[in-house]
Motif scaffolding. Structure first.
Motif, PDB file in Angstrom:
ATOM      1  N   LEU A  17      -5.261   2.582 -13.173  1.00  0.00           N
ATOM      2  CA  LEU A  17      -4.188   3.505 -12.760  1.00  0.00           C
ATOM      3  C   LEU A  17      -3.416   3.003 -11.534  1.00  0.00           C
ATOM      4  O   LEU A  17      -2.354   3.534 -11.214  1.00  0.00           O
ATOM      5  CB  LEU A  17      -4.766   4.899 -12.484  1.00  0.00           C
ATOM      6  N   ARG A  18      -3.968   1.957 -10.864  1.00  0.00           N
ATOM      7  CA  ARG A  18      -3.246   1.429  -9.697  1.00  0.00           C
ATOM      8  C   ARG A  18      -2.753   0.004  -9.886  1.00  0.00           C
ATOM      9  O   ARG A  18      -1.727  -0.374  -9.317  1.00  0.00           O
ATOM     10  CB  ARG A  18      -4.178   1.400  -8.487  1.00  0.00           C
ATOM     11  N   HIS A  19      -3.554  -0.807 -10.583  1.00  0.00           N
ATOM     12  CA  HIS A  19      -3.291  -2.250 -10.527  1.00  0.00           C
ATOM     13  C   HIS A  19      -3.081  -2.924 -11.885  1.00  0.00           C
ATOM     14  O   HIS A  19      -2.199  -3.748 -12.028  1.00  0.00           O
ATOM     15  CB  HIS A  19      -4.439  -2.966  -9.803  1.00  0.00           C
ATOM     16  N   LYS A  65     -10.350  11.957  -3.523  1.00  0.00           N
ATOM     17  CA  LYS A  65      -9.363  12.616  -4.405  1.00  0.00           C
ATOM     18  C   LYS A  65      -8.290  11.613  -4.855  1.00  0.00           C
ATOM     19  O   LYS A  65      -7.088  11.859  -4.740  1.00  0.00           O
ATOM     20  CB  LYS A  65      -8.697  13.802  -3.695  1.00  0.00           C
ATOM     21  N   ARG A  66      -8.761  10.490  -5.353  1.00  0.00           N
ATOM     22  CA  ARG A  66      -7.836   9.393  -5.683  1.00  0.00           C
ATOM     23  C   ARG A  66      -6.951   9.680  -6.901  1.00  0.00           C
ATOM     24  O   ARG A  66      -5.913   9.070  -7.055  1.00  0.00           O
ATOM     25  CB  ARG A  66      -8.629   8.117  -5.970  1.00  0.00           C
ATOM     26  N   PHE A  67      -7.407  10.582  -7.798  1.00  0.00           N
ATOM     27  CA  PHE A  67      -6.675  10.817  -9.047  1.00  0.00           C
ATOM     28  C   PHE A  67      -6.220  12.267  -9.106  1.00  0.00           C
ATOM     29  O   PHE A  67      -6.861  13.154  -8.557  1.00  0.00           O
ATOM     30  CB  PHE A  67      -7.574  10.519 -10.255  1.00  0.00           C
ATOM     31  N   TYR A 100      -3.603   6.853  12.478  1.00  0.00           N
ATOM     32  CA  TYR A 100      -4.543   5.754  12.700  1.00  0.00           C
ATOM     33  C   TYR A 100      -4.530   4.788  11.531  1.00  0.00           C
ATOM     34  O   TYR A 100      -4.229   5.156  10.398  1.00  0.00           O
ATOM     35  CB  TYR A 100      -5.965   6.312  12.877  1.00  0.00           C
ATOM     36  N   HIS A 101      -4.870   3.548  11.841  1.00  0.00           N
ATOM     37  CA  HIS A 101      -5.021   2.544  10.790  1.00  0.00           C
ATOM     38  C   HIS A 101      -6.270   1.732  11.105  1.00  0.00           C
ATOM     39  O   HIS A 101      -6.411   1.219  12.214  1.00  0.00           O
ATOM     40  CB  HIS A 101      -3.785   1.633  10.749  1.00  0.00           C
ATOM     41  N   GLY A 102      -7.155   1.614  10.114  1.00  0.00           N
ATOM     42  CA  GLY A 102      -8.356   0.795  10.283  1.00  0.00           C
ATOM     43  C   GLY A 102      -8.105  -0.581   9.723  1.00  0.00           C
ATOM     44  O   GLY A 102      -7.645  -0.723   8.591  1.00  0.00           O
ATOM     45  N   THR A 103      -8.393  -1.600  10.531  1.00  0.00           N
ATOM     46  CA  THR A 103      -8.221  -2.960  10.040  1.00  0.00           C
ATOM     47  C   THR A 103      -9.381  -3.804  10.568  1.00  0.00           C
ATOM     48  O   THR A 103     -10.359  -3.269  11.086  1.00  0.00           O
ATOM     49  CB  THR A 103      -6.842  -3.520  10.442  1.00  0.00           C
ATOM     50  N   ALA A 104      -9.291  -5.126  10.393  1.00  0.00           N
ATOM     51  CA  ALA A 104     -10.358  -6.014  10.853  1.00  0.00           C
ATOM     52  C   ALA A 104      -9.836  -6.871  12.002  1.00  0.00           C
ATOM     53  O   ALA A 104      -8.648  -7.220  12.046  1.00  0.00           O
ATOM     54  CB  ALA A 104     -10.833  -6.890   9.701  1.00  0.00           C
ATOM     55  N   ASP A 109      -4.185 -10.848  15.488  1.00  0.00           N
ATOM     56  CA  ASP A 109      -3.126 -11.741  15.993  1.00  0.00           C
ATOM     57  C   ASP A 109      -1.868 -11.591  15.144  1.00  0.00           C
ATOM     58  O   ASP A 109      -0.754 -11.483  15.662  1.00  0.00           O
ATOM     59  CB  ASP A 109      -3.594 -13.204  15.983  1.00  0.00           C
ATOM     60  N   SER A 110      -2.071 -11.594  13.840  1.00  0.00           N
ATOM     61  CA  SER A 110      -0.932 -11.480  12.926  1.00  0.00           C
ATOM     62  C   SER A 110      -0.257 -10.110  13.058  1.00  0.00           C
ATOM     63  O   SER A 110       0.976 -10.005  13.028  1.00  0.00           O
ATOM     64  CB  SER A 110      -1.429 -11.725  11.505  1.00  0.00           C
ATOM     65  N   ILE A 111      -1.072  -9.053  13.222  1.00  0.00           N
ATOM     66  CA  ILE A 111      -0.504  -7.703  13.345  1.00  0.00           C
ATOM     67  C   ILE A 111       0.271  -7.563  14.662  1.00  0.00           C
ATOM     68  O   ILE A 111       1.332  -6.937  14.700  1.00  0.00           O
ATOM     69  CB  ILE A 111      -1.607  -6.618  13.203  1.00  0.00           C
ATOM     70  N   ARG A 139     -14.135  -2.826   5.431  1.00  0.00           N
ATOM     71  CA  ARG A 139     -14.074  -3.540   4.145  1.00  0.00           C
ATOM     72  C   ARG A 139     -13.516  -4.940   4.332  1.00  0.00           C
ATOM     73  O   ARG A 139     -13.690  -5.800   3.487  1.00  0.00           O
ATOM     74  CB  ARG A 139     -13.151  -2.794   3.166  1.00  0.00           C
ATOM     75  N   HIS A 140     -12.819  -5.166   5.448  1.00  0.00           N
ATOM     76  CA  HIS A 140     -12.145  -6.456   5.634  1.00  0.00           C
ATOM     77  C   HIS A 140     -12.831  -7.335   6.683  1.00  0.00           C
ATOM     78  O   HIS A 140     -12.454  -8.478   6.867  1.00  0.00           O
ATOM     79  CB  HIS A 140     -10.695  -6.236   6.080  1.00  0.00           C
ATOM     80  N   GLY A 141     -13.796  -6.790   7.424  1.00  0.00           N
ATOM     81  CA  GLY A 141     -14.449  -7.578   8.480  1.00  0.00           C
ATOM     82  C   GLY A 141     -14.941  -6.664   9.577  1.00  0.00           C
ATOM     83  O   GLY A 141     -15.303  -5.512   9.312  1.00  0.00           O
TER      84      GLY A 141
HETATM   85  C1  HQG Z   1      -4.016  -5.792   6.881  1.00  0.00           C
HETATM   86  C2  HQG Z   1      -8.460   2.627   0.676  1.00  0.00           C
HETATM   87  C3  HQG Z   1      -2.529  -9.460   8.696  1.00  0.00           C
HETATM   88  C4  HQG Z   1      -4.313  -4.320   6.883  1.00  0.00           C
HETATM   89  C5  HQG Z   1      -8.221   3.170   2.050  1.00  0.00           C
HETATM   90  C6  HQG Z   1      -5.465  -4.289   5.886  1.00  0.00           C
HETATM   91  C7  HQG Z   1      -6.756   3.066   2.240  1.00  0.00           C
HETATM   92  C8  HQG Z   1      -2.400  -7.299   7.974  1.00  0.00           C
HETATM   93  C9  HQG Z   1      -5.111  -5.379   4.896  1.00  0.00           C
HETATM   94  C10 HQG Z   1      -6.302   2.097   1.176  1.00  0.00           C
HETATM   95  C11 HQG Z   1      -1.076  -7.205   8.450  1.00  0.00           C
HETATM   96  C12 HQG Z   1      -4.550  -4.855   3.591  1.00  0.00           C
HETATM   97  C13 HQG Z   1      -5.607   0.929   1.791  1.00  0.00           C
HETATM   98  C14 HQG Z   1      -0.516  -8.325   9.093  1.00  0.00           C
HETATM   99  C15 HQG Z   1      -1.619  -5.318   7.586  1.00  0.00           C
HETATM  100  N1  HQG Z   1      -1.270  -9.438   9.194  1.00  0.00           N
HETATM  101  N2  HQG Z   1      -3.122  -8.429   8.089  1.00  0.00           N
HETATM  102  N3  HQG Z   1       0.734  -8.334   9.597  1.00  0.00           N
HETATM  103  N4  HQG Z   1      -0.629  -5.971   8.193  1.00  0.00           N
HETATM  104  N5  HQG Z   1      -2.703  -6.122   7.457  1.00  0.00           N
HETATM  105  O1  HQG Z   1      -6.636  -2.880   1.110  1.00  0.00           O
HETATM  106  O2  HQG Z   1      -5.150  -0.175   4.570  1.00  0.00           O
HETATM  107  O3  HQG Z   1     -10.564   3.340  -1.357  1.00  0.00           O
HETATM  108  O4  HQG Z   1      -4.136  -3.338   1.056  1.00  0.00           O
HETATM  109  O5  HQG Z   1      -4.690  -3.877   8.166  1.00  0.00           O
HETATM  110  O6  HQG Z   1      -8.701   4.470   2.204  1.00  0.00           O
HETATM  111  O7  HQG Z   1      -7.201  -1.619   4.084  1.00  0.00           O
HETATM  112  O8  HQG Z   1      -8.580   2.186  -2.290  1.00  0.00           O
HETATM  113  O9  HQG Z   1      -5.026  -1.829   2.763  1.00  0.00           O
HETATM  114  O10 HQG Z   1      -6.676  -4.573   6.522  1.00  0.00           O
HETATM  115  O11 HQG Z   1      -6.094   4.267   2.061  1.00  0.00           O
HETATM  116  O12 HQG Z   1      -8.713   4.678  -2.362  1.00  0.00           O
HETATM  117  O13 HQG Z   1      -4.099  -6.168   5.531  1.00  0.00           O
HETATM  118  O14 HQG Z   1      -7.458   1.693   0.480  1.00  0.00           O
HETATM  119  O15 HQG Z   1      -8.367   3.618  -0.264  1.00  0.00           O
HETATM  120  O16 HQG Z   1      -5.616  -4.273   2.866  1.00  0.00           O
HETATM  121  O17 HQG Z   1      -6.536   0.134   2.530  1.00  0.00           O
HETATM  122  P1  HQG Z   1      -5.362  -3.093   1.839  1.00  0.00           P
HETATM  123  P2  HQG Z   1      -6.015  -0.884   3.597  1.00  0.00           P
HETATM  124  P3  HQG Z   1      -9.110   3.448  -1.656  1.00  0.00           P
END
Ligand code: HQG
Length: 181
Positions: A17-19, A65-67, A100-104, A109-111, A139-141
């Protein structure tokens, strides 16, 4: 369905449904919807049969509640998270002061240089709460939480949308609106 089957079927539904709708031989319309019965037929052909009740159960208990079903319950779609081209038709909405945004840490540096980019998805995903956000980053680090000045962005003309399941969506977050730890 066992909890394990529910989990695996839910993952498969996220995929189609997404990809990759073609993985179940289905097509999404321009707003991401597909007929429920077509989806069930496609899942059966892909070796993952599910009853209507199974599907209702998966939609109801999905932790994020993804769907969602259409109002008449004949169609189904993912509420957000697509990489295929869809227009979910959410109306622009005024965001809270901060999001908020969770990242690794490895992306920082890139962000700092480019801001938050949508990468493979349609839009950048932001959250109004921090609890799940660290898990998203993990999930990313090594997870790190970024604070986004959403109200200031909105005042400068950035459009925000909120999906049915509460995720905030925006096209880009320039670095000047991000508070780094
Ligand atoms: C990072 C889950 C380098 C961004 C969650 C992220 C979320 C950069 C990764 C949904 C960047 C992309 C989405 C830059 C962004 N340079 N890295 N300039 N800009 N990034 O999976 O936000 O379980 O596409 O920080 O709850 O992790 O799938 O996005 O780490 O709502 O339902 O690039 O996925 O939901 O990763 O996750 P993603 P996301 P579901």
């Amino acid at each position: 369905m066992t909890p394990e089957q529910t989990f695996r079927t839910s993952k498969f539904l996220s995929l189609v449904l997404r990809h990759q709708p073609e993985a179940a031989g289905i097509q999404l319309d321009e707003a991401g919807w597909t007929p429920v019965e077509k989806l069930r037929e496609g899942c059966a052909q892909a070796g993952k049969p599910l009853t209507h009740e199974d599907l209702e159960h998966i939609v109801a208990i999905n932790p994020k509640k993804r769907f969602e079903f259409s109002a008449d319950r004949t169609r189904i779609r993912a509420s957000q998270g697509h990489s295929v081209e869809v227009d979910l038709q959410y109306a622009a909405k005024v965001p809270p002061t901060v999001l908020y945004h969770g990242t690794a840490t490895r992306f920082l540096d890139s962000i700092r240089e480019k801001g938050l980019l949508k990468m493979q998805r349609h839009q950048v995903h932001l959250s109004a709460e921090t609890r799940m956000t660290m898990q998203v980053g993990a999930r990313h680090g090594i997870p790190v939480l970024l604070l986004i000045q959403a109200e200031a962005m909105h005042q400068q003309g950035h459009l925000f949308y909120q999906s049915t399941n509460g995720v905030w969506l925006v096209d880009h977050v320039p670095p000047e609106f991000i508070s780094f730890p």
